[in-house]
Design an enzyme around this catalytic site. Structure first.
Site, PDB file in Angstrom:
ATOM      1  N   SER A  14      27.722 -23.365  46.429  1.00 15.40           N
ATOM      2  CA  SER A  14      26.777 -22.258  46.516  1.00 15.40           C
ATOM      3  C   SER A  14      26.936 -21.382  45.264  1.00 15.40           C
ATOM      4  O   SER A  14      26.904 -21.904  44.146  1.00 15.40           O
ATOM      5  CB  SER A  14      27.000 -21.489  47.822  1.00 15.40           C
ATOM      6  OG  SER A  14      25.938 -20.591  48.065  1.00 15.40           O
TER       7      SER A  14
ATOM      8  N   ARG B 180      20.685 -10.242  55.402  1.00 15.70           N
ATOM      9  CA  ARG B 180      21.523 -11.390  55.718  1.00 15.70           C
ATOM     10  C   ARG B 180      20.833 -12.291  56.741  1.00 15.70           C
ATOM     11  O   ARG B 180      20.928 -13.518  56.660  1.00 15.70           O
ATOM     12  CB  ARG B 180      22.875 -10.925  56.254  1.00 15.70           C
ATOM     13  CG  ARG B 180      23.845 -12.057  56.560  1.00 15.70           C
ATOM     14  CD  ARG B 180      24.239 -12.823  55.308  1.00 15.70           C
ATOM     15  NE  ARG B 180      25.355 -13.728  55.546  1.00 15.70           N
ATOM     16  CZ  ARG B 180      25.980 -14.399  54.603  1.00 15.70           C
ATOM     17  NH1 ARG B 180      25.609 -14.305  53.344  1.00 15.70           N
ATOM     18  NH2 ARG B 180      26.983 -15.202  54.886  1.00 15.70           N
TER      19      ARG B 180
ATOM     20  N   ASP C  60      18.531 -28.764  51.562  1.00 17.38           N
ATOM     21  CA  ASP C  60      19.155 -27.551  51.051  1.00 17.38           C
ATOM     22  C   ASP C  60      18.060 -26.678  50.447  1.00 17.38           C
ATOM     23  O   ASP C  60      17.456 -27.039  49.437  1.00 17.38           O
ATOM     24  CB  ASP C  60      20.220 -27.906  50.007  1.00 17.38           C
ATOM     25  CG  ASP C  60      20.948 -26.681  49.453  1.00 17.38           C
ATOM     26  OD1 ASP C  60      20.508 -25.539  49.714  1.00 17.38           O
ATOM     27  OD2 ASP C  60      21.959 -26.872  48.756  1.00 17.38           O
TER      28      ASP C  60
ATOM     29  N   HIS D  55      22.040 -25.875  53.538  1.00 16.19           N
ATOM     30  CA  HIS D  55      22.882 -25.381  52.441  1.00 16.19           C
ATOM     31  C   HIS D  55      24.323 -25.117  52.885  1.00 16.19           C
ATOM     32  O   HIS D  55      25.265 -25.341  52.112  1.00 16.19           O
ATOM     33  CB  HIS D  55      22.259 -24.100  51.874  1.00 16.19           C
ATOM     34  CG  HIS D  55      23.008 -23.520  50.720  1.00 16.19           C
ATOM     35  ND1 HIS D  55      23.012 -24.104  49.470  1.00 16.19           N
ATOM     36  CD2 HIS D  55      23.789 -22.415  50.615  1.00 16.19           C
ATOM     37  CE1 HIS D  55      23.747 -23.369  48.643  1.00 16.19           C
ATOM     38  NE2 HIS D  55      24.230 -22.342  49.315  1.00 16.19           N
ATOM     39  N   ASP D  56      24.520 -24.635  54.096  1.00 15.21           N
ATOM     40  CA  ASP D  56      25.866 -24.342  54.589  1.00 15.21           C
ATOM     41  C   ASP D  56      26.637 -25.596  54.985  1.00 15.21           C
ATOM     42  O   ASP D  56      27.756 -25.486  55.508  1.00 15.21           O
ATOM     43  CB  ASP D  56      25.809 -23.392  55.796  1.00 15.21           C
ATOM     44  CG  ASP D  56      25.886 -21.924  55.377  1.00 15.21           C
ATOM     45  OD1 ASP D  56      26.046 -21.647  54.165  1.00 15.21           O
ATOM     46  OD2 ASP D  56      25.791 -21.053  56.263  1.00 15.21           O
TER      47      ASP D  56
END
Lengths: 324, 324
Positions: A128, A189, A270, A300-301
């Site tokens: 990331s 967030r 992603d 992505h995580d």
């Protein structure tokens, strides 16, 4: 903890800077730097036998993991301007966010290496935001690492990722202006989570119906968004968030400048560093670099959630980079 | 303009409601209802020879288009609670958004059909929010249409689309609470644009570098986001936006209830109604329904931007539905 002067690449100024670092592992073992996302810190994994809580990459790193602190010396830093123990560059003017690039983080890492008398890394590994830093390291400090592993990051931020981050930063800036910065950070967030996770995961976990309550409808996914928003808002302050979020958008590495051998890991899917972009980077890097595509249901995580997969990715990368 | 009583399905109350409609085309021609996204209105295309400005689907519909007002009678409405001439249901309580479903819009359309003495449609055609309405029509009023064309919509909102819309609604609600609703609407729309358009399009159009200005960095994509935000905020008020945005998330059609023959159009890619979801719906609808997959570089908004493609999709749908 290192007190040093750090020159911001884009800002051009030399800013006094405190850099919090951690080095874990046996003397004499090869040094591997590991850097995570904007909310990661210098604790990659727990120190064996100390009973301390897990680090952000526990499982992939840590005792028995691929990046085992009994075999490797694991070096990491708290990001400059991040929520940890490192300091932030001063704001150039009121309300203006410092132009901190991922390249600036590589300078911080080099300053720590100098301090520790580590001339050259066995590898710099990042995911990331840390992946953007690792790629910048392979361009700006190629002579100081034998290899780089770049996970979920590319040479530039693509405009869709930038657009969603621009909205996040405006949410925070607006909330800050009205004195409600915690709520702004939490909402930003929440939005970010929609780019860190996949449709598939959300569909599997949150497909229930909305509940009608006195204050309006509430959908199952909102508990998840609120939880992640709250946890983040407790740790970050707006200045940190704005600076690191913008820093992602300042990534701008000419692939021709990358001289250390790089292994790219494209996660599929992603939303932050889509496979098409990582493939494009791989093509532009030319010969001597590798790409690995990893299917993940998380998005992505995936580098955090798919521990088994990334243990293998790291083990195979470290084994191959040992043969150079 | 029709003054009528409209019962909200989820709310259960009968609300007095004004419904603005438009019927264009020669007497005796088959009637086709056409409904667009939340920002579309009852003007699907310009009336031939009037010199009036283009409608929201001009090119696909309109003189010489697939849905030609010299061949078909084109019926449309301004959505209940939308920014046009239709009214909105009263808020059940202060700060609570009315539970208006896409099914409620089908009741409004039926009320207009009764008013006009149109017993049965040749087809109901909808895209985006209008697609959700068209599918609801094929379930709730199957006897009142010979067929349905559902573009970029599915039986439910998937949780990732809901999550991004939840964030949009919170942006608007927060901005409204601080008396800054225009800015909130503009930012929510900016965020929505990242789901209406594709990575590919953004990458092609906005891949330039950020510009350093006195008030901070500005990225090329921001002009686009701000333009669309501003245009939207001039037309919509927060109550309309909150109600129609939530309405998308209230879509909940049991595929087994759909009895009118449906043609689904999955755009690839589409962040709002991804192809995997439209395929799942097609499977669950069972026999007698069709699916068409259309590649688009624009994403969800492909039904607006890819005029040639959708002219063909509509022409072929209308030709096939003529043979039933």
């Amino acid at each position: 903890m290192l007190e040093d002067g750090l020159a911001l690449q884009m800002g051009g100024r030399v800013a006094p800077c405190r850099i919090a670092w951690r080095l874990l592992g046996p003397d004499g073992a090869p040094v591997v730097a590991a850097l995570g996302g904007i909310s990661a810190d210098r604790r990659v994994c727990a120190a064996p036998g100390t009973g301390e809580p897990d680090g952000w990459w526990q499982g992939v790193a840590g005792l028995g993991g691929a990046l085992d602190p009994e075999r490797w010396r694991i070096l990491s830093i708290d990001f400059v301007a991040g929520p940890g123990g490192s300091s932030a560059p001063a704001q150039p003017a009121s309300g203006v966010v410092p132009l901190l690039t991922p390249g600036d983080q590589t300078n911080a890492l080099c300053a720590v290496m100098d301090h520790l008398d580590v001339g050259r890394l066995h590898a710099v590994i990042g995911a990331s935001y840390g992946g953007a830093v690792a790629l910048a390291f392979a361009a700006d400090h190629a002579e100081r690492t034998a290899s780089a592993l770049v996970i979920g990051a590319a040479h530039r931020s693509h405009p869709m990722a930038t657009a969603v981050r621009v909205v996040q930063r405006r949410i925070v800036a607006d909330a800050r202006a009205r004195g409600d910065e915690r709520e702004g950070l939490a909402l930003a967030r929440a939005l970010a989570m929609t780019t860190y996770r996949s449709q598939e995961e959300f569909n599997r976990r949150f497909s229930g119906h909305g509940a009608v309550r006195a204050d309006g409808l509430r959908f199952p996914v909102e508990d998840y968004l609120d939880h992640h928003g709250r946890v983040f808002a407790e740790r970050f302050d707006p200045a940190s968030f704005l600076c690191l979020s913008q820093s992602m958008d300042l990534q701008d590495i000419d692939p021709a400048r990358v001289r250390a051998p790089v292994t790219l890991v494209a996660m599929v899917p992603d939303a932050i560093a889509p496979a098409w972009q990582v493939r494009e980077l791989h093509e532009r890097l030319g010969r001597g670099h590798r790409i690995v595509e990893v299917a993940t249901s998380a998005g992505h995580d995936g580098f955090l959630t798919d521990v088994e997969t990334f243990r293998e990715v790291l083990a195979s990368f470290l084994a191959a980079s040992g043969n150079r």
